[in-house]
Design an enzyme around this catalytic site. Sequence first.
Site, PDB file in Angstrom:
ATOM      1  N   LYS A  12       4.892  -3.181  -1.778  1.00  0.00           N
ATOM      2  CA  LYS A  12       4.136  -3.999  -0.817  1.00  0.00           C
ATOM      3  C   LYS A  12       4.374  -5.501  -1.031  1.00  0.00           C
ATOM      4  CE  LYS A  12       0.339  -0.681  -0.053  1.00  0.00           C
ATOM      5  NZ  LYS A  12      -1.141  -0.504  -0.152  1.00  0.00           N
ATOM      6  N   TYR A  52      -0.084   2.888   9.729  1.00  0.00           N
ATOM      7  CA  TYR A  52      -1.391   3.154   9.112  1.00  0.00           C
ATOM      8  C   TYR A  52      -2.407   3.716  10.113  1.00  0.00           C
ATOM      9  CZ  TYR A  52      -0.724   1.100   4.395  1.00  0.00           C
ATOM     10  OH  TYR A  52      -0.353   0.839   3.101  1.00  0.00           O
ATOM     11  N   ARG A  88       2.425   9.966  -6.587  1.00  0.00           N
ATOM     12  CA  ARG A  88       1.005   9.573  -6.543  1.00  0.00           C
ATOM     13  C   ARG A  88       0.476   9.352  -7.961  1.00  0.00           C
ATOM     14  NH1 ARG A  88      -1.168   7.823  -1.785  1.00  0.00           N
ATOM     15  NH2 ARG A  88      -3.078   8.001  -2.987  1.00  0.00           N
ATOM     16  N   ASN A 115      -2.385  -3.751  -3.868  1.00  0.00           N
ATOM     17  CA  ASN A 115      -2.193  -2.771  -4.948  1.00  0.00           C
ATOM     18  C   ASN A 115      -0.727  -2.370  -5.130  1.00  0.00           C
ATOM     19  OD1 ASN A 115      -1.953  -1.183  -2.707  1.00  0.00           O
ATOM     20  ND2 ASN A 115      -3.743   0.103  -3.140  1.00  0.00           N
ATOM     21  N   HIS A 118       2.805   1.687  -1.913  1.00  0.00           N
ATOM     22  CA  HIS A 118       2.333   2.786  -1.058  1.00  0.00           C
ATOM     23  C   HIS A 118       3.108   4.035  -1.435  1.00  0.00           C
ATOM     24  CE1 HIS A 118       1.373   5.219   2.478  1.00  0.00           C
ATOM     25  NE2 HIS A 118       2.646   5.573   2.437  1.00  0.00           N
ATOM     26  N   GLU A 129       6.606   9.679   7.416  1.00  0.00           N
ATOM     27  CA  GLU A 129       6.779   8.294   6.967  1.00  0.00           C
ATOM     28  C   GLU A 129       8.250   7.966   6.676  1.00  0.00           C
ATOM     29  OE1 GLU A 129       2.287   7.874   5.045  1.00  0.00           O
ATOM     30  OE2 GLU A 129       4.024   7.738   3.715  1.00  0.00           O
TER      31      GLU A 129
HETATM   32  P1  IDP Z   1      -3.506   4.963  -0.998  1.00  0.00           P
HETATM   33  O1  IDP Z   1      -2.611   3.783  -0.734  1.00  0.00           O
HETATM   34  O2  IDP Z   1      -3.832   5.109  -2.451  1.00  0.00           O
HETATM   35  O3  IDP Z   1      -2.982   6.232  -0.380  1.00  0.00           O
HETATM   36  P2  IDP Z   1      -5.446   4.949   1.185  1.00  0.00           P
HETATM   37  O4  IDP Z   1      -6.839   5.452   1.066  1.00  0.00           O
HETATM   38  O5  IDP Z   1      -4.468   5.762   1.951  1.00  0.00           O
HETATM   39  O6  IDP Z   1      -4.907   4.644  -0.305  1.00  0.00           O
HETATM   40  O7  IDP Z   1      -5.552   3.495   1.811  1.00  0.00           O
HETATM   41  C1  IDP Z   1      -4.385   2.823   2.267  1.00  0.00           C
HETATM   42  C2  IDP Z   1      -4.430   1.405   1.753  1.00  0.00           C
HETATM   43  O8  IDP Z   1      -5.545   0.751   2.341  1.00  0.00           O
HETATM   44  C3  IDP Z   1      -4.642   1.282   0.252  1.00  0.00           C
HETATM   45  O9  IDP Z   1      -3.462   1.328  -0.491  1.00  0.00           O
HETATM   46  C4  IDP Z   1      -5.314  -0.059   0.135  1.00  0.00           C
HETATM   47  O10 IDP Z   1      -4.356  -1.126   0.093  1.00  0.00           O
HETATM   48  C5  IDP Z   1      -6.105  -0.174   1.413  1.00  0.00           C
HETATM   49  N1  IDP Z   1      -7.497   0.192   1.172  1.00  0.00           N
HETATM   50  C6  IDP Z   1      -8.003   1.411   0.921  1.00  0.00           C
HETATM   51  N2  IDP Z   1      -9.335   1.380   0.750  1.00  0.00           N
HETATM   52  C7  IDP Z   1      -9.684   0.080   0.901  1.00  0.00           C
HETATM   53  C8  IDP Z   1     -10.933  -0.619   0.842  1.00  0.00           C
HETATM   54  O11 IDP Z   1     -11.986  -0.035   0.604  1.00  0.00           O
HETATM   55  N3  IDP Z   1     -10.881  -1.966   1.041  1.00  0.00           N
HETATM   56  C9  IDP Z   1      -9.720  -2.637   1.291  1.00  0.00           C
HETATM   57  N4  IDP Z   1      -8.523  -2.015   1.365  1.00  0.00           N
HETATM   58  C10 IDP Z   1      -8.512  -0.683   1.163  1.00  0.00           C
HETATM   59 MG    MG Z   2      -2.723   6.783   1.604  1.00  0.00          MG
END
Ligand code: IDP
Ligand code: MG
Length: 136
Positions: A12, A52, A88, A115, A118, A129
């Site tokens: 990212k 997304y 993961r 973070n 992805h 994807e």
């Molecule tokens: P993942 O990336 O671990 O699969 P997902 O739940 O699919 O997590 O969420 C996609 C992305 O959305 C996350 O990587 C994160 O950057 C963002 N995200 C998820 N939950 C939150 C939140 O509560 N606040 C802000 N951003 C979030």
């Molecule tokens: Mg996800």
Amino acid sequence: MSNIEQTLSIIKPDAVERNLDNAIKDMFKSNGFLIVKEKKIQIEKYEAEKFYKVHETKSFYNDLCSYLSSGPIVAMVLEKENAVLDNRELMGATNPKDALKGTIRERYGISIDKNSVHGSDSLKNAEIEINFFFKD
Ligand code: IDP
Ligand code: MG
């Protein structure tokens, strides 16, 4: 019996901006992943919204899509046995604060939104994807 899978990984904008792409790619390689396709690109916001779409009802959807399209990213197809789940695991929890030691997000993640990586969450989504970024 072997179970070779492919999954989509994205480095990212926060990580590309900090020049962490090689360090993260080394983590994939040293954990047995082959990087079979790779491209560094910047996507438009409407493309991030499409990518997304599963999160469109979430409060963070707009910020998430602005963020993913805010700078260059590295999209990769990773291949190994059990690639989807193993990626993961290597990524660590969504919130870097909860990510286990030695995971990518524990090492490099800044916050729940920045973070660093992805990864596809299922074999079906991996296929969707991968096609999103590497349809030819
Ligand atoms: P993942 O990336 O671990 O699969 P997902 O739940 O699919 O997590 O969420 C996609 C992305 O959305 C996350 O990587 C994160 O950057 C963002 N995200 C998820 N939950 C939150 C939140 O509560 N606040 C802000 N951003 C979030
Ligand atoms: Mg996800």
